[in-house]
Write a protein that holds these residues in place. Structure first.
Motif, PDB file in Angstrom:
ATOM      1  N   ASP A  63      17.410  21.971  25.742  1.00 22.63           N
ATOM      2  CA  ASP A  63      16.466  22.571  24.801  1.00 22.63           C
ATOM      3  C   ASP A  63      16.294  24.060  25.084  1.00 22.63           C
ATOM      4  O   ASP A  63      16.252  24.482  26.252  1.00 22.63           O
ATOM      5  N   PRO A  64      16.188  24.885  24.056  1.00 27.15           N
ATOM      6  CA  PRO A  64      16.018  26.328  24.273  1.00 27.15           C
ATOM      7  C   PRO A  64      14.663  26.701  24.869  1.00 27.15           C
ATOM      8  O   PRO A  64      14.510  27.785  25.430  1.00 27.15           O
ATOM      9  N   ASP A  65      13.677  25.821  24.752  1.00 24.57           N
ATOM     10  CA  ASP A  65      12.367  26.067  25.351  1.00 24.57           C
ATOM     11  C   ASP A  65      12.471  25.750  26.845  1.00 24.57           C
ATOM     12  O   ASP A  65      12.713  24.604  27.224  1.00 24.57           O
ATOM     13  N   PRO A  66      12.296  26.729  27.738  1.00 21.65           N
ATOM     14  CA  PRO A  66      12.482  26.475  29.164  1.00 21.65           C
ATOM     15  C   PRO A  66      11.504  25.461  29.744  1.00 21.65           C
ATOM     16  O   PRO A  66      11.830  24.771  30.720  1.00 21.65           O
ATOM     17  N   VAL A  67      10.308  25.345  29.167  1.00 20.44           N
ATOM     18  CA  VAL A  67       9.356  24.354  29.663  1.00 20.44           C
ATOM     19  C   VAL A  67       9.848  22.955  29.330  1.00 20.44           C
ATOM     20  O   VAL A  67       9.779  22.035  30.150  1.00 20.44           O
ATOM     21  N   VAL A  68      10.358  22.781  28.129  1.00 22.79           N
ATOM     22  CA  VAL A  68      10.935  21.489  27.738  1.00 22.79           C
ATOM     23  C   VAL A  68      12.170  21.204  28.583  1.00 22.79           C
ATOM     24  O   VAL A  68      12.349  20.095  29.097  1.00 22.79           O
ATOM     25  N   ALA A  69      13.030  22.207  28.748  1.00 23.14           N
ATOM     26  CA  ALA A  69      14.247  22.025  29.542  1.00 23.14           C
ATOM     27  C   ALA A  69      13.923  21.646  30.983  1.00 23.14           C
ATOM     28  O   ALA A  69      14.643  20.861  31.610  1.00 23.14           O
ATOM     29  N   SER A  70      12.818  22.167  31.514  1.00 22.64           N
ATOM     30  CA  SER A  70      12.448  21.836  32.886  1.00 22.64           C
ATOM     31  C   SER A  70      12.166  20.347  33.042  1.00 22.64           C
ATOM     32  O   SER A  70      12.468  19.747  34.076  1.00 22.64           O
ATOM     33  N   ALA A  71      11.607  19.726  31.987  1.00 26.95           N
ATOM     34  CA  ALA A  71      11.369  18.282  32.037  1.00 26.95           C
ATOM     35  C   ALA A  71      12.689  17.523  32.066  1.00 26.95           C
ATOM     36  O   ALA A  71      12.834  16.516  32.777  1.00 26.95           O
ATOM     37  N   GLY A  72      13.671  18.006  31.301  1.00 28.75           N
ATOM     38  CA  GLY A  72      14.986  17.373  31.331  1.00 28.75           C
ATOM     39  C   GLY A  72      15.624  17.454  32.708  1.00 28.75           C
ATOM     40  O   GLY A  72      16.228  16.493  33.187  1.00 28.75           O
ATOM     41  N   TRP A  73      15.474  18.592  33.360  1.00 25.84           N
ATOM     42  CA  TRP A  73      16.040  18.745  34.704  1.00 25.84           C
ATOM     43  C   TRP A  73      15.276  17.915  35.732  1.00 25.84           C
ATOM     44  O   TRP A  73      15.874  17.409  36.691  1.00 25.84           O
ATOM     45  N   ALA A  74      13.975  17.750  35.550  1.00 27.94           N
ATOM     46  CA  ALA A  74      13.214  16.870  36.450  1.00 27.94           C
ATOM     47  C   ALA A  74      13.721  15.439  36.340  1.00 27.94           C
ATOM     48  O   ALA A  74      13.874  14.733  37.347  1.00 27.94           O
ATOM     49  N   LEU A  75      13.999  15.000  35.117  1.00 27.99           N
ATOM     50  CA  LEU A  75      14.541  13.649  34.910  1.00 27.99           C
ATOM     51  C   LEU A  75      15.960  13.545  35.460  1.00 27.99           C
ATOM     52  O   LEU A  75      16.358  12.494  35.978  1.00 27.99           O
ATOM     53  N   THR A  76      16.721  14.627  35.369  1.00 29.22           N
ATOM     54  CA  THR A  76      18.077  14.617  35.924  1.00 29.22           C
ATOM     55  C   THR A  76      18.034  14.501  37.442  1.00 29.22           C
ATOM     56  O   THR A  76      18.830  13.762  38.044  1.00 29.22           O
ATOM     57  N   ALA A  77      17.123  15.227  38.084  1.00 27.62           N
ATOM     58  CA  ALA A  77      16.980  15.119  39.544  1.00 27.62           C
ATOM     59  C   ALA A  77      16.644  13.688  39.947  1.00 27.62           C
ATOM     60  O   ALA A  77      17.140  13.188  40.966  1.00 27.62           O
ATOM     61  N   GLU A  78      15.823  13.029  39.140  1.00 35.55           N
ATOM     62  CA  GLU A  78      15.486  11.626  39.405  1.00 35.55           C
ATOM     63  C   GLU A  78      16.729  10.751  39.322  1.00 35.55           C
ATOM     64  O   GLU A  78      16.959   9.882  40.158  1.00 35.55           O
ATOM     65  N   ARG A  79      17.544  10.983  38.318  1.00 38.21           N
ATOM     66  CA  ARG A  79      18.778  10.204  38.182  1.00 38.21           C
ATOM     67  C   ARG A  79      19.756  10.488  39.313  1.00 38.21           C
ATOM     68  O   ARG A  79      20.433   9.590  39.805  1.00 38.21           O
ATOM     69  N   VAL A  80      19.855  11.736  39.715  1.00 39.69           N
ATOM     70  CA  VAL A  80      20.743  12.096  40.830  1.00 39.69           C
ATOM     71  C   VAL A  80      20.391  11.279  42.065  1.00 39.69           C
ATOM     72  O   VAL A  80      21.277  10.806  42.794  1.00 39.69           O
ATOM     73  N   ALA A  81      19.097  11.096  42.296  1.00 39.80           N
ATOM     74  CA  ALA A  81      18.643  10.386  43.489  1.00 39.80           C
ATOM     75  C   ALA A  81      18.712   8.878  43.345  1.00 39.80           C
ATOM     76  O   ALA A  81      19.013   8.168  44.312  1.00 39.80           O
ATOM     77  N   ARG A  82      18.446   8.355  42.154  1.00 37.41           N
ATOM     78  CA  ARG A  82      18.270   6.906  42.007  1.00 37.41           C
ATOM     79  C   ARG A  82      19.375   6.207  41.210  1.00 37.41           C
ATOM     80  O   ARG A  82      19.716   5.067  41.507  1.00 37.41           O
ATOM     81  N   ARG A  83      19.897   6.869  40.183  1.00 35.29           N
ATOM     82  CA  ARG A  83      20.895   6.222  39.326  1.00 35.29           C
ATOM     83  C   ARG A  83      21.976   7.228  38.953  1.00 35.29           C
ATOM     84  O   ARG A  83      22.102   7.615  37.793  1.00 35.29           O
ATOM     85  N   PRO A  84      22.769   7.664  39.926  1.00 36.26           N
ATOM     86  CA  PRO A  84      23.719   8.749  39.653  1.00 36.26           C
ATOM     87  C   PRO A  84      24.958   8.341  38.867  1.00 36.26           C
ATOM     88  O   PRO A  84      25.691   9.215  38.389  1.00 36.26           O
ATOM     89  N   ALA A  85      25.201   7.041  38.735  1.00 35.71           N
ATOM     90  CA  ALA A  85      26.410   6.598  38.037  1.00 35.71           C
ATOM     91  C   ALA A  85      26.460   7.198  36.635  1.00 35.71           C
ATOM     92  O   ALA A  85      25.496   7.111  35.873  1.00 35.71           O
ATOM     93  N   GLY A  86      27.594   7.804  36.318  1.00 28.53           N
ATOM     94  CA  GLY A  86      27.776   8.396  34.998  1.00 28.53           C
ATOM     95  C   GLY A  86      27.429   9.865  34.913  1.00 28.53           C
ATOM     96  O   GLY A  86      27.763  10.529  33.919  1.00 28.53           O
ATOM     97  N   LEU A  87      26.770  10.400  35.936  1.00 25.84           N
ATOM     98  CA  LEU A  87      26.452  11.827  35.922  1.00 25.84           C
ATOM     99  C   LEU A  87      27.655  12.646  36.398  1.00 25.84           C
ATOM    100  O   LEU A  87      28.371  12.236  37.307  1.00 25.84           O
ATOM    101  N   ASP A  88      27.826  13.793  35.813  1.00 28.51           N
ATOM    102  CA  ASP A  88      28.876  14.725  36.223  1.00 28.51           C
ATOM    103  C   ASP A  88      28.274  15.676  37.255  1.00 28.51           C
ATOM    104  O   ASP A  88      27.785  16.760  36.912  1.00 28.51           O
TER     105      ASP A  88
END
Length: 239
Positions: A129-154
């Protein structure tokens, strides 16, 4: 004489709850919160106690009307009493774009979105998302996936994006990208050296003030320290 049937307490209304929140307002708490960008004066321990009591009482659906008030304390309470799986994808998106104070944003992502069936869909959409505050939420969720469910992440792709974009990202987005960088280095040994190298190259948060006994958010230090603790804990004799 027949026994009296105990009467149930009346169902709380939004007006009742807002009045109770007003009674919990503390100017000293507000002054501290405002330094961190949060515009409310309710002690969070008391707020959690109120939420716990509301969850044990017969009640109408309070979360949505509390959120609709726009009041920060009411929105925090709404996030504590809601059913995270009840929100639609569009509702989550609207709520995130309305959540402009740090605490509401953080609780929405961690207490609601992560437990919602649409978490992965919004993670992908928000990260770009072009809104950095919205994008920060996406990255927070990505960090969660990296730690808990990384399968499928590049993971190499994430590292490349972080290296290209984190240095100049606005503060909240930069913080979450850095969190993701650290998680990759901590949880995935095959990418650890690369994650540390990216952190050293960018120098993001290298000078961040850190209290004694706390771990620096500077990714190379963060990764190295947490891995050290994990290895120490796993060493023979420390089980």
């Amino acid at each position: 004489m027949p026994e009296k049937t105990p009467t149930e307490p009346p169902e709380p209304t939004v007006a009742d709850v807002m009045a109770e929140l007003a009674g919990l307002e503390d100017s000293r708490v507000r002054a501290v919160n405002e330094k961190h960008g949060d515009d409310h004066g309710v002690n969070l321990t008391r707020l959690r106690a109120l939420a716990k009591r509301l969850r044990t009482q017969p009640q109408p659906e309070l979360a949505r009307p509390l959120w609709a008030t726009g009041d920060t304390a009411a929105r925090l309470l709404a996030l504590l009493v809601c059913r995270p799986k009840a929100f639609t994808r569009d509702e989550l998106d609207t709520m995130l774009r309305e959540a402009r104070t740090p605490k509401v944003h953080d609780w929405l992502v961690n207490y609601v979105v992560k437990k919602n069936p649409y978490a992965e869909e919004v993670r992908v959409a928000w990260s770009a998302d072009p809104d950095p505050v919205v994008a920060s939420a996406g990255w927070a969720l990505t960090a969660e996936r990296v730690a808990r469910r990384p399968a499928g992440l590049d993971l190499p792709g994430l590292l490349a994006t972080i290296e290209a974009e984190m240095k100049d990202a606005p503060d909240r987005l930069q913080w979450e990208m850095n969190h993701c960088l650290a998680r990759i280095g901590i949880e995935h040994p095959e990418h650890r050296a690369r994650a540390i190298a990216v952190g050293e190259h960018l120098g993001v948060l290298e000078d961040y003030p850190t209290s004694p006994g706390c771990t620096s958010p500077y990714a190379p230090v963060w990764i190295t320290e947490i891995v050290r603790r994990q290895q120490e804990k796993a060493a023979p004799g420390n089980a």
